[in-house]
Motif scaffolding. Structure first.
Motif, PDB file in Angstrom:
ATOM      1  N   ILE A 213      -2.236  -9.740   2.736  1.00 48.77           N
ATOM      2  CA  ILE A 213      -1.604  -8.500   2.276  1.00 48.77           C
ATOM      3  C   ILE A 213      -1.521  -7.517   3.449  1.00 48.77           C
ATOM      4  N   ARG A 214      -0.320  -7.060   3.714  1.00 51.55           N
ATOM      5  CA  ARG A 214      -0.093  -6.104   4.792  1.00 51.55           C
ATOM      6  C   ARG A 214       0.353  -4.735   4.270  1.00 51.55           C
ATOM      7  N   SER A 215       1.016  -4.724   3.125  1.00 52.74           N
ATOM      8  CA  SER A 215       1.460  -3.450   2.556  1.00 52.74           C
ATOM      9  C   SER A 215       1.472  -3.554   1.038  1.00 52.74           C
ATOM     10  N   LEU A 216       1.336  -2.398   0.400  1.00 59.02           N
ATOM     11  CA  LEU A 216       1.332  -2.299  -1.057  1.00 59.02           C
ATOM     12  C   LEU A 216       2.416  -1.335  -1.498  1.00 59.02           C
ATOM     13  N   GLN A 217       3.111  -1.680  -2.581  1.00 62.45           N
ATOM     14  CA  GLN A 217       4.065  -0.774  -3.194  1.00 62.45           C
ATOM     15  C   GLN A 217       3.552  -0.467  -4.605  1.00 62.45           C
ATOM     16  N   TYR A 218       3.722   0.769  -5.052  1.00 57.41           N
ATOM     17  CA  TYR A 218       3.073   1.162  -6.302  1.00 57.41           C
ATOM     18  C   TYR A 218       3.846   2.276  -6.985  1.00 57.41           C
ATOM     19  N   GLY A 268       4.301  -4.054  -5.921  1.00 62.26           N
ATOM     20  CA  GLY A 268       4.758  -4.970  -4.896  1.00 62.26           C
ATOM     21  C   GLY A 268       3.720  -5.242  -3.835  1.00 62.26           C
ATOM     22  N   VAL A 269       3.881  -6.381  -3.164  1.00 54.98           N
ATOM     23  CA  VAL A 269       3.024  -6.785  -2.051  1.00 54.98           C
ATOM     24  C   VAL A 269       3.934  -7.221  -0.909  1.00 54.98           C
ATOM     25  N   ASN A 270       3.740  -6.627   0.255  1.00 61.29           N
ATOM     26  CA  ASN A 270       4.546  -6.971   1.434  1.00 61.29           C
ATOM     27  C   ASN A 270       6.039  -6.813   1.177  1.00 61.29           C
ATOM     28  N   GLY A 271       6.398  -5.855   0.325  1.00 62.41           N
ATOM     29  CA  GLY A 271       7.811  -5.577   0.060  1.00 62.41           C
ATOM     30  C   GLY A 271       8.447  -6.464  -0.977  1.00 62.41           C
ATOM     31  N   ARG A 272       7.674  -7.350  -1.624  1.00 58.84           N
ATOM     32  CA  ARG A 272       8.201  -8.219  -2.673  1.00 58.84           C
ATOM     33  C   ARG A 272       7.441  -7.992  -3.972  1.00 58.84           C
ATOM     34  N   PRO A 273       8.007  -8.389  -5.117  1.00 58.42           N
ATOM     35  CA  PRO A 273       7.367  -8.117  -6.406  1.00 58.42           C
ATOM     36  C   PRO A 273       5.973  -8.741  -6.508  1.00 58.42           C
ATOM     37  N   ASN A 274       5.056  -7.995  -7.102  1.00 58.29           N
ATOM     38  CA  ASN A 274       3.685  -8.469  -7.311  1.00 58.29           C
ATOM     39  C   ASN A 274       3.664  -9.356  -8.544  1.00 58.29           C
ATOM     40  N   ALA A 275       3.258 -10.626  -8.373  1.00 57.13           N
ATOM     41  CA  ALA A 275       3.270 -11.584  -9.468  1.00 57.13           C
ATOM     42  C   ALA A 275       2.013 -11.554 -10.316  1.00 57.13           C
TER      43      ALA A 275
END
Length: 598
Positions: A213-218, A268-275
């Motif tokens: 994990i490098r980035s988080l989106q929330y 999201g994780v690394n710019g993609r949807p969090n599964a």
């Protein structure tokens, strides 16, 4: 076959095991014999993560390999000794300290009935590390530890136990239902916020995906008001299943004020949807009209009988020096004949389970010097800062005066920073006293001290040296500070704050406290006012003052406070220690001398 790197990254792969740590844990197990160890974990073929995957590599941890010989890795469908049960056996010729990463020539599928992954090695000679060569994690799992040591009767046959934790072995998995971007939210720790102001939200999360994990989106929502954000990690969180991470993510306070729910979603994780299905958490926050000044209270549980409690004295003294305007200490003496034990109920209200211990603003139990890490160094400031950063819902002040020799009149004023139709807070009051001393020779007042024992010599900081270098296990001339001598209901006085709560309209409360016989000198008494959140039961803010004397008051010292010794000398006129045996000459505060035989 051995890869000596700390980890081996592989696209679409995830390190899985009962140990979720990225570093080798410091938790050891062994039989203290030069012996042959066989240890394994069982991988359940129906496990939500491992089921249906294949193993590409295994990593085995060692704290030292100096006396480790004949190390082999093996995979088996059962623990029977028949050769047909072993799917493969690999010899590891040159193991290293740390993670030993062993790649498999071909991936091995985990069958539906499960699989045992284990290793065998000899301990050829004993030292401090080879006595306990197995590295463990604290998680208790069925199948987390299968152990056989032929030279020990108890473990002569395969032994399955949850008692000692689980082996810190990890498998590099691929295939199955593994996903690239999967991060669960373990919890959020909210600070109260000031409306329309930048702040941070503490988020605990875990990596359950095949990508570091490098980035988080929330997103975060205060009621119906939703906002979005992104956060870049300073260091990537490795693709180890369940590896824990922390982020202080930026947020902005809502437009509205008041107590309201906060919902946080890791989208999201690394710019993609969090599964991950467990990507959301919620808590209550208070949105404030303006900034407030918080003072944090440490309620410490101590006793003269407690030989480890002197470190609490050092911890409190340091916090007072570090945060003189924001820290308040309350020392609760209880149990075992402590002469300052005047309110046993305080102990039960606060539920102290060990000594010394403390709670900051009635949060989690911790140590007043060590904090959450016992390594001989001071860490309690981290617990203080975590509590103190939570914005107080109101400012509080307190005034007090003596109306008689033993009665103290208290007046508290609370100014809230948000409106509410009904106040959900209570007030409580505590009288504390400094410089309490017992009559000379009264052992009940002597403080037990274990730090003069060489075993405790790892307490190396300057403020602990007076206890580390003390003679004997008993301190006989101690001035006790911050000691509870009287109190109201410390859970909060019912009805002390009631009715409509409005910004700009202070709420006031009056109360009386009466001295107890433990008090020695009311000039050393202080009043602490506590603002208690009736919803969370936590201390929301506090204030402290020294009572003003009544105009007609005459200060007196209680008879129990005996004259103290100011100096001791031996028969040659040289300074002598308090613990010296035989005949000594003691000088009293009035300048007189007396002979004392110990």
């Amino acid at each position: 076959m051995l890869t000596t790197a700390a980890s081996a990254q592989s696209e679409g792969s995830l390190w899985w095991g009962y140990c979720h740590e990225t570093q080798v844990p410091e938790n050891y197990l062994g039989v203290s014999k030069a012996a042959t160890y066989e240890a394994a974990i069982h991988v359940d073929g129906s496990d939500d993560v491992a089921g249906g995957t294949s193993i590409k590599a295994v990593r085995l941890p060692f704290s030292s390999v100096e006396h480790i010989d004949s190390l082999t890795l093996w995979l088996a469908t059962s623990l029977d000794d028949g050769d047909g049960q072993r799917l493969l056996t690999l010899s590891i010729d040159h193991p290293v300290e740390g993670w030993n990463v062993v790649p498999l020539a071909e991936p091995v599928a985990i069958p539906a009935e499960g699989l045992y992954v284990g290793y065998t090695f000899n301990v050829t000679e004993l030292d401090g590390q080879s006595e306990r060569p197995l590295i463990m994690c604290n998680d208790l799992n069925d199948g987390g530890l299968w152990l056989r040591v032929a030279q020990v009767r108890q473990y002569r046959e395969w032994y399955n136990t949850r008692r000692y934790g689980s082996l810190a072995m990890q498998l590099l998995l691929t295939g199955g239902n593994l996903t690239a971007c999967s991060a669960s939210v373990g919890g959020i720790r909210s600070n109260n916020v000031v409306r329309m102001t930048d702040d941070r939200l503490d988020v605990m999360f875990a990596n359950n995906g095949t990508e570091p994990i490098r980035s988080l989106q929330y997103t975060y929502a205060f009621g119906d008001e939703m906002m979005t954000g992104t956060f870049d990690l300073a260091e990537p969180l490795a693709n180890v299943y369940g590896a824990q991470g922390y982020a202080a993510v930026p947020i902005v306070g809502p437009e509205a004020t008041g107590r309201m729910p906060l919902t946080f979603t890791l989208t999201g994780v690394n710019g993609r949807p969090n599964a991950d299905a467990a990507r959301q958490a919620a808590c209550d926050v208070v949105s404030l009209q303006h900034m407030t000044h918080r003072r944090t209270v440490m309620e410490e549980y101590t006793g003269t009988w407690c030989s480890a409690c002197p470190r609490g004295f050092a911890g409190i003294a340091r916090l007072k020096r570090m945060y003189p305007d924001d820290f308040i200490a309350i020392s609760v003496h209880v149990l075992n004949g402590d002469p300052m034990d005047v309110y046993y109920d305080y102990y039960y209200v606060m539920n102290a389970t060990q000594f010394p211990s403390c709670r900051f603003d009635r949060g989690d139990l911790t140590d007043p010097y060590d904090g959450d890490l016992s390594d001989g160094h001071f860490h309690a400031d981290q617990n203080f800062l975590a509590a103190n950063r939570i914005l107080a819902p109101a400012d509080i002040s307190v005034e007090a005066r003596w109306t008689t020799d033993s009665v103290c009149a208290v007046a508290a004023t609370v100014s809230f920073a948000y409106d509410a139709p009904q106040c959900d807070y209570k007030l409580a009051y505590v009288l504390i006293e400094d410089s309490l001393r017992g009559p000379e020779g009264d052992h009940a007042w002597h403080q037990m001290n274990s730090f003069s024992n060489p075993v405790m010599a790892y307490y190396v900081e300057d403020d602990m040296q007076q206890y580390v270098n003390a003679e004997g296990t008993m301190l006989d001339d101690v001035a006790y500070n911050d000691v509870v001598i009287a109190m109201s209901d410390v859970r909060g006085i019912e009805g002390s704050l009631s009715g409509e709560q409005r910004v700009g309209q202070p709420m006031k409360h009056d109360y009386e406290l009466r001295l107890t016989p433990v008090s020695q000198n009311r000039r050393n008494v202080h009043v602490v006012a506590l603002l208690i959140d009736a919803t969370t039961k936590r201390i929301a803010n506090a204030a402290v003052c020294t009572p003003a004397p009544d105009a007609a008051a005459v200060w007196s010292v209680a008879a129990s406070q005996q004259p103290r010794t100011v100096a001791r000398y031996n028969l040659q006129g040289l300074p002598a220690s308090a613990a010296q045996r035989g005949l000594t000459i003691e000088q009293r505060p009035d300048g007189s001398f007396r002979k004392v035989i110990r």
